[in-house]
Enzyme design. Structure first.
Site, PDB file in Angstrom:
ATOM      1  N   ARG A 139       2.112   2.023   8.132  1.00 46.91           N
ATOM      2  CA  ARG A 139       2.240   3.470   8.346  1.00 46.91           C
ATOM      3  C   ARG A 139       0.942   4.160   7.942  1.00 46.91           C
ATOM      4  O   ARG A 139       0.403   3.904   6.872  1.00 46.91           O
ATOM      5  CB  ARG A 139       3.404   3.973   7.488  1.00 46.91           C
ATOM      6  CG  ARG A 139       3.734   5.421   7.681  1.00 46.91           C
ATOM      7  CD  ARG A 139       5.143   5.719   7.192  1.00 46.91           C
ATOM      8  NE  ARG A 139       5.383   5.161   5.860  1.00 46.91           N
ATOM      9  CZ  ARG A 139       5.782   5.878   4.806  1.00 46.91           C
ATOM     10  NH1 ARG A 139       5.961   7.162   4.928  1.00 46.91           N
ATOM     11  NH2 ARG A 139       6.023   5.299   3.649  1.00 46.91           N
ATOM     12  N   ASP A 159      10.936   0.415  -4.481  1.00 44.45           N
ATOM     13  CA  ASP A 159      11.598   1.684  -4.807  1.00 44.45           C
ATOM     14  C   ASP A 159      12.302   1.580  -6.160  1.00 44.45           C
ATOM     15  O   ASP A 159      12.254   2.509  -6.972  1.00 44.45           O
ATOM     16  CB  ASP A 159      12.598   2.043  -3.700  1.00 44.45           C
ATOM     17  CG  ASP A 159      11.933   2.012  -2.340  1.00 44.45           C
ATOM     18  OD1 ASP A 159      10.979   2.769  -2.146  1.00 44.45           O
ATOM     19  OD2 ASP A 159      12.336   1.190  -1.489  1.00 44.45           O
ATOM     20  N   HIS A 190      14.979   1.663   3.158  1.00 40.90           N
ATOM     21  CA  HIS A 190      13.666   1.848   2.530  1.00 40.90           C
ATOM     22  C   HIS A 190      12.938   2.931   3.326  1.00 40.90           C
ATOM     23  O   HIS A 190      12.142   2.659   4.224  1.00 40.90           O
ATOM     24  CB  HIS A 190      12.868   0.549   2.541  1.00 40.90           C
ATOM     25  CG  HIS A 190      11.428   0.779   2.163  1.00 40.90           C
ATOM     26  ND1 HIS A 190      11.043   1.159   0.894  1.00 40.90           N
ATOM     27  CD2 HIS A 190      10.287   0.739   2.893  1.00 40.90           C
ATOM     28  CE1 HIS A 190       9.741   1.319   0.867  1.00 40.90           C
ATOM     29  NE2 HIS A 190       9.254   1.088   2.065  1.00 40.90           N
TER      30      HIS A 190
HETATM   31  P1  NAX Z   1      -2.269  -4.376   6.606  1.00 43.74           P
HETATM   32  O1  NAX Z   1      -2.554  -3.599   7.851  1.00 43.74           O
HETATM   33  O2  NAX Z   1      -3.297  -4.431   5.540  1.00 43.74           O
HETATM   34  O3  NAX Z   1      -1.896  -5.858   7.007  1.00 43.74           O
HETATM   35  C1  NAX Z   1      -1.004  -6.150   8.017  1.00 43.74           C
HETATM   36  C2  NAX Z   1      -1.414  -7.476   8.575  1.00 43.74           C
HETATM   37  O4  NAX Z   1      -0.387  -7.867   9.481  1.00 43.74           O
HETATM   38  C3  NAX Z   1      -2.728  -7.426   9.364  1.00 43.74           C
HETATM   39  O5  NAX Z   1      -3.604  -8.455   8.908  1.00 43.74           O
HETATM   40  C4  NAX Z   1      -2.268  -7.657  10.787  1.00 43.74           C
HETATM   41  O6  NAX Z   1      -3.232  -8.335  11.575  1.00 43.74           O
HETATM   42  C5  NAX Z   1      -1.024  -8.507  10.549  1.00 43.74           C
HETATM   43  N1  NAX Z   1      -0.120  -8.592  11.696  1.00 43.74           N
HETATM   44  C6  NAX Z   1       0.147  -7.650  12.633  1.00 43.74           C
HETATM   45  N2  NAX Z   1       0.988  -8.159  13.546  1.00 43.74           N
HETATM   46  C7  NAX Z   1       1.264  -9.429  13.183  1.00 43.74           C
HETATM   47  C8  NAX Z   1       2.059 -10.458  13.730  1.00 43.74           C
HETATM   48  N3  NAX Z   1       2.729 -10.270  14.881  1.00 43.74           N
HETATM   49  N4  NAX Z   1       2.102 -11.645  13.099  1.00 43.74           N
HETATM   50  C9  NAX Z   1       1.418 -11.856  11.958  1.00 43.74           C
HETATM   51  N5  NAX Z   1       0.632 -10.918  11.389  1.00 43.74           N
HETATM   52  C10 NAX Z   1       0.561  -9.722  11.991  1.00 43.74           C
HETATM   53  O7  NAX Z   1      -0.849  -3.825   6.068  1.00 43.74           O
HETATM   54  P2  NAX Z   1      -0.207  -3.949   4.611  1.00 43.74           P
HETATM   55  O8  NAX Z   1      -0.684  -2.826   3.790  1.00 43.74           O
HETATM   56  O9  NAX Z   1      -0.382  -5.336   4.130  1.00 43.74           O
HETATM   57  O10 NAX Z   1       1.333  -3.614   4.952  1.00 43.74           O
HETATM   58  C11 NAX Z   1       2.153  -4.503   5.677  1.00 43.74           C
HETATM   59  C12 NAX Z   1       3.515  -3.876   5.953  1.00 43.74           C
HETATM   60  O11 NAX Z   1       4.210  -3.595   4.754  1.00 43.74           O
HETATM   61  C13 NAX Z   1       3.470  -2.552   6.705  1.00 43.74           C
HETATM   62  O12 NAX Z   1       4.476  -2.567   7.701  1.00 43.74           O
HETATM   63  C14 NAX Z   1       3.845  -1.534   5.644  1.00 43.74           C
HETATM   64  O13 NAX Z   1       4.403  -0.361   6.201  1.00 43.74           O
HETATM   65  C15 NAX Z   1       4.843  -2.326   4.855  1.00 43.74           C
HETATM   66  N6  NAX Z   1       5.190  -1.833   3.504  1.00 43.74           N
HETATM   67  C16 NAX Z   1       6.475  -1.987   3.098  1.00 43.74           C
HETATM   68  C17 NAX Z   1       6.907  -1.616   1.841  1.00 43.74           C
HETATM   69  C18 NAX Z   1       8.323  -1.821   1.394  1.00 43.74           C
HETATM   70  O14 NAX Z   1       8.636  -1.387   0.272  1.00 43.74           O
HETATM   71  N7  NAX Z   1       9.233  -2.422   2.151  1.00 43.74           N
HETATM   72  C19 NAX Z   1       5.963  -0.950   0.907  1.00 43.74           C
HETATM   73  C20 NAX Z   1       4.537  -1.204   1.215  1.00 43.74           C
HETATM   74  C21 NAX Z   1       4.186  -1.217   2.675  1.00 43.74           C
HETATM   75  O15 NAX Z   1       4.030   0.110   3.104  1.00 43.74           O
END
Ligand code: NAX
Length: 333
Positions: free
Chosen positions: A92, A159, A187
């Protein structure tokens, strides 16, 4: 020493994974006697970056880490895995609502469900972190019918940790003095951080209800809840990046408690398939208070919900049902 287990982290070149991988490889989650092979899955354009992560993991010289497999092929990434951290998704950005992310991310989790179904162990424990986490987990499970639905979960532990920290800071006690904090629902900003049953060991060693110790119901029903609900957005506004260090710690906490058992005398929050408990919609991934033992979770039953809480649970239920319907429509396109 035990046989190595296989653990996949998706989004392995991203910022959450960068903090998570070290915790996994040094034994924080599966134990200091459990060797492991790490499968690092990301997309093809990230393979160069991922190679740097592999080098750093090697350079950490961690004795439990037996093998590192970087890949962009889900068939390799999910092969025979015992545990899966599904982190990879589009994160996001500032000002972006979770709903905007849904269409893009649900498709990723449909494909990963299919790949888990084909390649992972049937006992695999799946933790979805990538947002919208609850609904992504639901879709992932739907497309992995050979794996029991109870093996899928989504992360609301961040959270819970945020809520626990807010209470501990306000009372000036260490965070683990605060117990039985519950996150209900999605979430998202409709989640309900609930301390009605929470307890705290105060500075003078007395165990009290959080409500009595804080003695400010207006704060508990107001600023406390909105601070926890909006914490992700506040971190993005400050850091210009979404939570990563704290998200990785929460993912490690979630899997550790699921794998090894939750703390005696308390509970933890996990989004799991609702069985209709507390009049929530059966079949959506809903965050509940759960106790974990021997690798299984169980929803804590019998908690009283007042009218205020009931309204909050219903609101987040409504959002989860809307997300589910949108996600199912996207998957059928
Ligand atoms: P980043 O953008 O740093 O890393 C995401 C990685 O996923 C990138 O390296 C990208 O190339 C890879 N990716 C994209 N599509 C893919 C696929 N089909 N197969 C394998 N890898 C793929 O994001 P980051 O900060 O690490 O966050 C990852 C996710 O966690 C996001 O969706 C974010 O919104 C979510 N979060 C969830 C939280 C929760 O409490 N549930 C909190 C933290 C975070 O916001």
């Amino acid at each position: 020493m035990a046989e190595p287990i296989r653990v996949v982290v998706t989004g392995a070149a991203g910022q959450i994974a960068y903090s998570l991988l070290y915790q996994l490889a040094k034994g924080d989650v599966f134990g200091e006697k459990q060797p492991l092979s790490l499968h690092l899955l990301d997309i093809e354009p990230m393979m160069g970056v991922l190679n740097g992560v592999v080098m750093e993991l090697q350079d950490c010289a961690l004795p439990l880490l037996r093998e590192v497999i970087p890949t962009a092929d889900p068939a390799v990434g999910f092969k025979d895995v015992d545990a899966a951290f599904l982190v990879g998704a589009m994160p996001r950005k500032e000002g972006m609502e979770r709903k905007d992310l849904l269409a893009a991310n649900v498709k990723i989790f449909k494909a990963q469900g299919q790949a888990l179904d084909q390649h992972a162990k049937k006992t695999v424990k799946v933790l979805v972190v990538g947002n919208p986490a609850n609904t992504n987990s639901l879709i992932c499970s739907k497309y992995a019918p050979s794996i029991p639905p109870a093996n899928f979960s989504a992360m609301t532990r961040l959270d819970q940790n945020r809520a626990q920290a807010q209470i501990a800071n306000r009372l000036g006690v260490p965070v683990n003095n605060v117990n039985k904090v519950t996150i209900w629902g999605n979430h998202s900003s409709t989640q309900f951080p609930d301390v009605a049953n929470a307890t705290v060991v105060t500075a003078n060693g007395e165990t009290k209800s959080v409500a009595d110790a804080i003695n400010d119901q207006a704060w508990l029903n107001g600023d406390f809840i909105s601070t926890v609900q909006k914490r992700g957005a506040a971190v993005i506004a400050a850091r210009k990046l979404s939570s990563a260090m704290s998200a990785a710690k929460a993912a490690a906490d979630h899997m550790k408690d699921w794998w090894n058992g939750s703390p005696e005398g308390s509970w933890v929050s996990m989004a799991v398939f609702s069985d209709g408990s507390y009049n929530t919609p059966a079949g959506v991934m809903y965050s509940f208070p759960v106790r974990c033992s021997k690798g299984q979770w169980e929803i804590v039953q019998g908690l009283n919900l007042d009218e205020f809480a009931r309204g909050k649970l219903d609101l987040t239920s409504k959002e989860l049902l809307e997300e589910r319907d949108e996600a199912l429509a996207v998957c059928q396109d």
